[in-house]
Design a protein around this motif. Sequence first.
Motif, PDB file in Angstrom:
ATOM      1  N   SER A 174       0.805  -1.223   0.000  1.00 19.01           N
ATOM      2  CA  SER A 174       0.000   0.000   0.000  1.00 19.01           C
ATOM      3  C   SER A 174       0.836   1.270   0.000  1.00 19.01           C
ATOM      4  O   SER A 174       0.483   2.253  -0.657  1.00 19.01           O
ATOM      5  CB  SER A 174      -0.952  -0.002   1.204  1.00 19.01           C
ATOM      6  N   ASP A 175       1.958   1.278   0.733  1.00 16.60           N
ATOM      7  CA  ASP A 175       2.736   2.518   0.844  1.00 16.60           C
ATOM      8  C   ASP A 175       3.505   2.870  -0.429  1.00 16.60           C
ATOM      9  O   ASP A 175       4.041   3.973  -0.537  1.00 16.60           O
ATOM     10  CB  ASP A 175       3.689   2.458   2.039  1.00 16.60           C
ATOM     11  N   GLY A 177       2.052   3.232  -3.291  1.00 19.37           N
ATOM     12  CA  GLY A 177       1.209   4.212  -3.959  1.00 19.37           C
ATOM     13  C   GLY A 177       0.767   3.890  -5.370  1.00 19.37           C
ATOM     14  O   GLY A 177       0.393   4.798  -6.122  1.00 19.37           O
ATOM     15  N   THR A 180      -2.589   5.254  -6.200  1.00 15.97           N
ATOM     16  CA  THR A 180      -2.584   6.681  -6.531  1.00 15.97           C
ATOM     17  C   THR A 180      -2.333   6.886  -8.021  1.00 15.97           C
ATOM     18  O   THR A 180      -3.006   7.698  -8.679  1.00 15.97           O
ATOM     19  CB  THR A 180      -1.490   7.417  -5.725  1.00 15.97           C
ATOM     20  N   PRO A 247       5.472   6.433  -7.264  1.00 18.06           N
ATOM     21  CA  PRO A 247       4.405   7.175  -6.568  1.00 18.06           C
ATOM     22  C   PRO A 247       4.302   6.891  -5.069  1.00 18.06           C
ATOM     23  O   PRO A 247       3.199   6.848  -4.505  1.00 18.06           O
ATOM     24  CB  PRO A 247       3.155   6.682  -7.299  1.00 18.06           C
ATOM     25  N   SER A 248       5.421   6.685  -4.400  1.00 18.16           N
ATOM     26  CA  SER A 248       5.409   6.273  -2.990  1.00 18.16           C
ATOM     27  C   SER A 248       4.603   7.243  -2.120  1.00 18.16           C
ATOM     28  O   SER A 248       4.763   8.459  -2.218  1.00 18.16           O
ATOM     29  CB  SER A 248       6.836   6.174  -2.462  1.00 18.16           C
ATOM     30  N   LYS A 249       3.769   6.676  -1.267  1.00 12.87           N
ATOM     31  CA  LYS A 249       3.022   7.484  -0.300  1.00 12.87           C
ATOM     32  C   LYS A 249       3.906   7.844   0.890  1.00 12.87           C
ATOM     33  O   LYS A 249       3.790   8.940   1.449  1.00 12.87           O
ATOM     34  CB  LYS A 249       1.783   6.731   0.178  1.00 12.87           C
ATOM     35  N   SER A 271       7.398  11.045  -6.200  1.00 19.36           N
ATOM     36  CA  SER A 271       6.794  11.768  -5.087  1.00 19.36           C
ATOM     37  C   SER A 271       7.859  12.611  -4.408  1.00 19.36           C
ATOM     38  O   SER A 271       9.018  12.215  -4.296  1.00 19.36           O
ATOM     39  CB  SER A 271       6.119  10.802  -4.116  1.00 19.36           C
ATOM     40  N   ASN A 289       3.170  13.458  -2.233  1.00 19.29           N
ATOM     41  CA  ASN A 289       2.977  12.047  -1.877  1.00 19.29           C
ATOM     42  C   ASN A 289       1.503  11.730  -1.641  1.00 19.29           C
ATOM     43  O   ASN A 289       0.831  12.413  -0.868  1.00 19.29           O
ATOM     44  CB  ASN A 289       3.759  11.701  -0.611  1.00 19.29           C
ATOM     45  N   GLY A 290       1.020  10.698  -2.326  1.00 23.05           N
ATOM     46  CA  GLY A 290      -0.337  10.222  -2.097  1.00 23.05           C
ATOM     47  C   GLY A 290      -1.443  11.113  -2.636  1.00 23.05           C
ATOM     48  O   GLY A 290      -2.625  10.837  -2.398  1.00 23.05           O
TER      49      GLY A 290
END
Length: 340
Positions: A174-175, A177, A180, A247-249, A271, A289-290
Motif C-alpha cells: 500500500s505505501d 502508492g 494513486t 508514486p510512494s506514499k 513523489s 505524496n499520495g
Amino acid sequence: MKILIFSPSFLPVLGGLENMMDFLARGLSELGVEVIVITLVGNKPIADNIETTPYKTVRNPSIFQFYNYYKECDAYLNFNISLKGLWPLFFKRKPFFVSHQITYTNIDGSIDLLERIKRYIAKFSINIYCSEFVKDSLNFNKGCVIGNCYNDHLFKNLSKQREFDIVFVGRLVSDKGVDTLVNALHLLKKNDHLCPSLTIIGTGPELENLKNIVFSLNLNHQIIFSGKHIGQSLVNLLNQHKLMVVPSKWKEPFGIVALEGLACGCDLMVSQNGGLIEASGKQSLNFQNGDIESLYFQLKTYFTSKNTLFDKSSVETHLKSHSILSTSKKYLEFIKKHTS
C-alpha cells in the motif's frame, strides 16, 4: 584493510538494502579491501541473479565466529542500527560505522521505543546517511551523506524504440502508492481523453486489490500487470518505456529504482517528500505524496508538453556519481579518514 559489514538481512533476500550491501562489498573488494559480510539470513536457495562474490559471506555465525571476525577487522560497518550487531563493541572497541538507510520512524511518522533506542545509539557511531533527507530526519550533527549506488554494469540505455508509456517497478504494497497512480490515470482519461499505457512490474499483497481497482475504473486495456522481473529481463522491459513513475506514499529514504530508471533512459516522475528527488538528481517531475490530483497534473503536463524536460548531460553526471565504484570510493575515503 579489513572491513566487516553486518546486517541481519542480506541476499538472497531481495531489496534495496540488501542490494546496496552487495554493491558496496563488491566495490570495496575491487578497491583492494578485504570484505566480510555477516548476516543472520541462512543458506537459502541462491537467487537467479546472484553469482560467486569477491567477498566472503558468513551466515548465522556462532558467537565465537562472529567475535573472531570482528576482532580482526579494521572497521566495523553496520547497515542500519541493529541491536543484534552491537554486542562485540562491549568487549573490544573498533571504529564503528553505521550506514543509515532508514529514518527509524513508522510510516505514519511516529517513533516507537525501539526506534528511539536506535536513534540514541547512533549518537555514538560514525554515521553515513544515504540522503540529505535521512540526515535531516535524524538530526545528528556528525557524519556525512553518501548516496546509494545502482548496478551500473547491468542497468543501461539500450537505445531501443520505446513503444510503451509508463512503468512502475516495486513491491505491490500500500505505501508504494500504485493505487494513486491508477486513479491519476483514470482522471487523465476522464478529463483529457489521454490514455497512456502503464506496465506494473512486481508482486505483493496488494496485487488483487489493484486489479480490482483497475477493473472498476475500466482501465483493463490500458494497464498491464507484468509480474516480477529481475536482471536483464527487467532492463529490457524498462528500455521499452518512456516514463518511470515512483508514486510512494511514504517518505522513501532514497530510492535506487530511480537510478535504475534513469540509467535505462526513462524520464522520471517521483513523489516529492523523502529522498526520491535526491535519487533522481533533480531530473524529475515531482508531485505530492499520495495526492491523486497532484500526480494527475504532472502526468497531463508530461503527455501534453513538446519540450525536453530533462538535461541528458546532467543525468549522465548524476549516474556516474552513483556508480558502484564511485560510491565505494566515497565510503572507503570516509572510513580511512576515521580509522587513521
